[in-house]
Write a protein that holds these residues in place. Structure first.
Motif, PDB file in Angstrom:
ATOM      1  N   HIS A 117      92.398  18.894   7.655  1.00  0.00           N
ATOM      2  CA  HIS A 117      91.106  19.466   7.289  1.00  0.00           C
ATOM      3  C   HIS A 117      91.086  20.977   7.541  1.00  0.00           C
ATOM      4  CE1 HIS A 117      90.143  15.183   7.545  1.00  0.00           C
ATOM      5  NE2 HIS A 117      89.117  15.450   6.770  1.00  0.00           N
ATOM      6  N   GLY A 118      92.266  21.593   7.417  1.00  0.00           N
ATOM      7  CA  GLY A 118      92.351  23.050   7.538  1.00  0.00           C
ATOM      8  C   GLY A 118      91.993  23.568   8.909  1.00  0.00           C
ATOM      9  N   TRP A 119      92.210  22.763   9.956  1.00  0.00           N
ATOM     10  CA  TRP A 119      91.901  23.100  11.339  1.00  0.00           C
ATOM     11  C   TRP A 119      90.409  23.367  11.556  1.00  0.00           C
ATOM     12  CZ3 TRP A 119      95.956  21.795  14.096  1.00  0.00           C
ATOM     13  CH2 TRP A 119      97.239  21.950  13.560  1.00  0.00           C
ATOM     14  N   ARG A 120      89.589  22.866  10.654  1.00  0.00           N
ATOM     15  CA  ARG A 120      88.145  23.092  10.788  1.00  0.00           C
ATOM     16  C   ARG A 120      87.496  22.158  11.800  1.00  0.00           C
ATOM     17  NH1 ARG A 120      89.006  23.319   5.261  1.00  0.00           N
ATOM     18  NH2 ARG A 120      88.202  21.211   4.971  1.00  0.00           N
ATOM     19  N   LEU A 121      88.147  21.028  12.100  1.00  0.00           N
ATOM     20  CA  LEU A 121      87.559  20.090  13.058  1.00  0.00           C
ATOM     21  C   LEU A 121      87.512  20.697  14.453  1.00  0.00           C
ATOM     22  CD1 LEU A 121      89.183  16.727  11.895  1.00  0.00           C
ATOM     23  CD2 LEU A 121      87.038  17.786  11.153  1.00  0.00           C
ATOM     24  N   SER A 122      88.585  21.388  14.837  1.00  0.00           N
ATOM     25  CA  SER A 122      88.600  22.010  16.169  1.00  0.00           C
ATOM     26  C   SER A 122      87.608  23.169  16.238  1.00  0.00           C
ATOM     27  CB  SER A 122      90.010  22.493  16.524  1.00  0.00           C
ATOM     28  OG  SER A 122      90.572  23.274  15.494  1.00  0.00           O
ATOM     29  N   VAL A 123      87.420  23.876  15.128  1.00  0.00           N
ATOM     30  CA  VAL A 123      86.404  24.937  15.089  1.00  0.00           C
ATOM     31  C   VAL A 123      85.019  24.320  15.252  1.00  0.00           C
ATOM     32  CG1 VAL A 123      85.330  26.704  13.646  1.00  0.00           C
ATOM     33  CG2 VAL A 123      87.807  26.481  13.677  1.00  0.00           C
ATOM     34  N   ALA A 124      84.793  23.192  14.578  1.00  0.00           N
ATOM     35  CA  ALA A 124      83.502  22.513  14.690  1.00  0.00           C
ATOM     36  C   ALA A 124      83.264  22.015  16.110  1.00  0.00           C
ATOM     37  CB  ALA A 124      83.430  21.360  13.696  1.00  0.00           C
ATOM     38  N   LEU A 125      84.300  21.483  16.755  1.00  0.00           N
ATOM     39  CA  LEU A 125      84.169  21.032  18.144  1.00  0.00           C
ATOM     40  C   LEU A 125      83.811  22.194  19.052  1.00  0.00           C
ATOM     41  CD1 LEU A 125      84.643  18.828  20.391  1.00  0.00           C
ATOM     42  CD2 LEU A 125      86.963  19.725  20.548  1.00  0.00           C
ATOM     43  N   GLU A 126      84.478  23.308  18.856  1.00  0.00           N
ATOM     44  CA  GLU A 126      84.203  24.499  19.664  1.00  0.00           C
ATOM     45  C   GLU A 126      82.723  24.876  19.576  1.00  0.00           C
ATOM     46  OE1 GLU A 126      86.425  28.753  20.117  1.00  0.00           O
ATOM     47  OE2 GLU A 126      85.796  28.221  18.096  1.00  0.00           O
ATOM     48  N   LYS A 127      82.172  24.897  18.367  1.00  0.00           N
ATOM     49  CA  LYS A 127      80.767  25.267  18.180  1.00  0.00           C
ATOM     50  C   LYS A 127      79.837  24.198  18.735  1.00  0.00           C
ATOM     51  CE  LYS A 127      81.631  28.081  14.052  1.00  0.00           C
ATOM     52  NZ  LYS A 127      81.393  28.217  12.594  1.00  0.00           N
ATOM     53  N   TYR A 128      80.186  22.934  18.503  1.00  0.00           N
ATOM     54  CA  TYR A 128      79.346  21.813  18.932  1.00  0.00           C
ATOM     55  C   TYR A 128      79.175  21.798  20.450  1.00  0.00           C
ATOM     56  CZ  TYR A 128      77.606  16.945  18.746  1.00  0.00           C
ATOM     57  OH  TYR A 128      76.840  15.801  18.835  1.00  0.00           O
ATOM     58  N   THR A 129      80.237  22.153  21.160  1.00  0.00           N
ATOM     59  CA  THR A 129      80.206  22.100  22.625  1.00  0.00           C
ATOM     60  C   THR A 129      79.744  23.413  23.254  1.00  0.00           C
ATOM     61  OG1 THR A 129      82.561  22.674  22.672  1.00  0.00           O
ATOM     62  CG2 THR A 129      81.995  20.337  22.761  1.00  0.00           C
ATOM     63  N   GLY A 130      79.432  24.410  22.430  1.00  0.00           N
ATOM     64  CA  GLY A 130      78.936  25.679  22.955  1.00  0.00           C
ATOM     65  C   GLY A 130      80.021  26.633  23.403  1.00  0.00           C
ATOM     66  N   GLY A 131      81.247  26.435  22.926  1.00  0.00           N
ATOM     67  CA  GLY A 131      82.340  27.322  23.300  1.00  0.00           C
ATOM     68  C   GLY A 131      82.570  28.422  22.285  1.00  0.00           C
ATOM     69  N   TYR A 132      83.485  29.302  22.604  1.00  0.00           N
ATOM     70  CA  TYR A 132      83.878  30.371  21.683  1.00  0.00           C
ATOM     71  C   TYR A 132      85.231  30.910  22.120  1.00  0.00           C
ATOM     72  CZ  TYR A 132      82.220  33.507  25.391  1.00  0.00           C
ATOM     73  OH  TYR A 132      82.031  34.147  26.591  1.00  0.00           O
ATOM     74  N   THR A 133      85.883  31.643  21.217  1.00  0.00           N
ATOM     75  CA  THR A 133      87.182  32.238  21.503  1.00  0.00           C
ATOM     76  C   THR A 133      87.082  33.745  21.353  1.00  0.00           C
ATOM     77  OG1 THR A 133      88.380  30.291  20.711  1.00  0.00           O
ATOM     78  CG2 THR A 133      89.608  32.352  20.831  1.00  0.00           C
ATOM     79  N   SER A 134      87.469  34.468  22.402  1.00  0.00           N
ATOM     80  CA  SER A 134      87.415  35.926  22.361  1.00  0.00           C
ATOM     81  C   SER A 134      88.475  36.492  23.294  1.00  0.00           C
ATOM     82  CB  SER A 134      86.034  36.448  22.769  1.00  0.00           C
ATOM     83  OG  SER A 134      86.039  37.863  22.881  1.00  0.00           O
TER      84      SER A 134
END
Length: 266
Positions: A117-134
């Motif tokens: 799914h184009g690695w979109r599931l892990s991006v969705a999990l990150e947002k769903y759980t309130g995380g971010y990458t910086s």
């Protein structure tokens, strides 16, 4: 694989293909010199792989859902260095250096699902759980804030393995309560581990003891040796990783995967 196992293996490969659209890349058979090459696959590994894929399919709602989610996967054995497994879309590689575990298989299937799914599931999990990458915020946290690692790597000693949010190589600030973290933790690893925890938590299967151990290690005192997980300052990390009442179903990660497999998320 020995000659004597070929009838069993042939049938097992047919079952995996028919039930889950999974192919096994053989490394056994006649070699260039005409002699039989046994390869690295073992008969009991194919049985274990079948059981493990089946439990993932059950967690997803059946073989048809498994096929839809992963859209076909080829398993192979390969020299992949120190890794137990690696995965891309439609391909999982398992190490030739030892027998794989059910956890490794499910973890890599999680990656393959994400990749499909184009690695979109892990991006969705990150947002769903309130995380971010910086990486920028990670740099400043390591320079001026609380950190539990070296600046450029983990120190692989208790309390210095990069388990705190943002104290990892990816600059991943996880949200809510994961089942663990370390220097290599990022949203892709988070998704794969979340799939493992969902498939194993309180399911009385080959993942369940490990899933429970990942949670219960945070009940130990600092410096305790957790079976299979080594020594760390477990008590210090309890607030980050131990879910309410020790119940992983109360985490946003469990809820995310549950909604995902039930088709409640786009």
């Amino acid at each position: 694989m020995d000659h004597i196992d070929i009838p069993f293996v042939t049938e097992k490969l047919k079952q995996l293909q028919a039930q889950f659209s999974i192919e096994i890349l053989p490394d056994w058979g006649p070699g260039a010199d005409g002699n039989w090459q046994v390869g690295t696959w073992l008969k009991d590994e194919l049985e274990s792989l079948h059981r493990t894929v089946d439990l993932v399919a059950v967690a997803m709602g059946g073989g048809d859902r498994f096929i839809k989610n992963l859209n076909g996967v080829t398993f192979r054995k390969a020299d992949i260095g120190s890794h137990g497994g690696e995965a891309l879309s439609h391909r999982v590689s398992l190490s030739t250096k030892g027998k794989f575990t059910a956890w490794t298989v499910v973890h890599e299937l999680g990656h393959a699902w994400d990749a499909n799914h184009g690695w979109r599931l892990s991006v969705a999990l990150e947002k769903y759980t309130g995380g971010y990458t910086s990486l920028i915020r990670s740099f400043f946290k390591k320079a001026f804030g609380e950190r539990d690692s070296g600046f450029w790597k983990s120190e692989k000693i208790p309390g210095r393995q990069g388990r705190l949010p943002g104290c990892n190589a990816a600059g991943y600030f996880y949200g809510d309560i994961p089942s663990g973290s370390n220097w290599a933790f990022n949203r892709k690893e988070d998704f794969a581990e979340s799939v493992c925890m969902y498939a194993g938590w309180k399911k009385d299967n080959e993942l369940s003891d490990w899933a429970e151990g990942r949670v219960n290690r945070y009940l130990l005192e600092n410096g305790a040796n957790a079976k299979s997980f080594g020594v760390d300052n477990w008590a210090d990390y309890k607030k980050y990783f131990y879910p309410p009442d020790g119940d992983y179903t109360k985490t946003l990660r469990w809820k995310f995967v549950d909604e995902l497999v039930k088709g409640k998320l786009n």
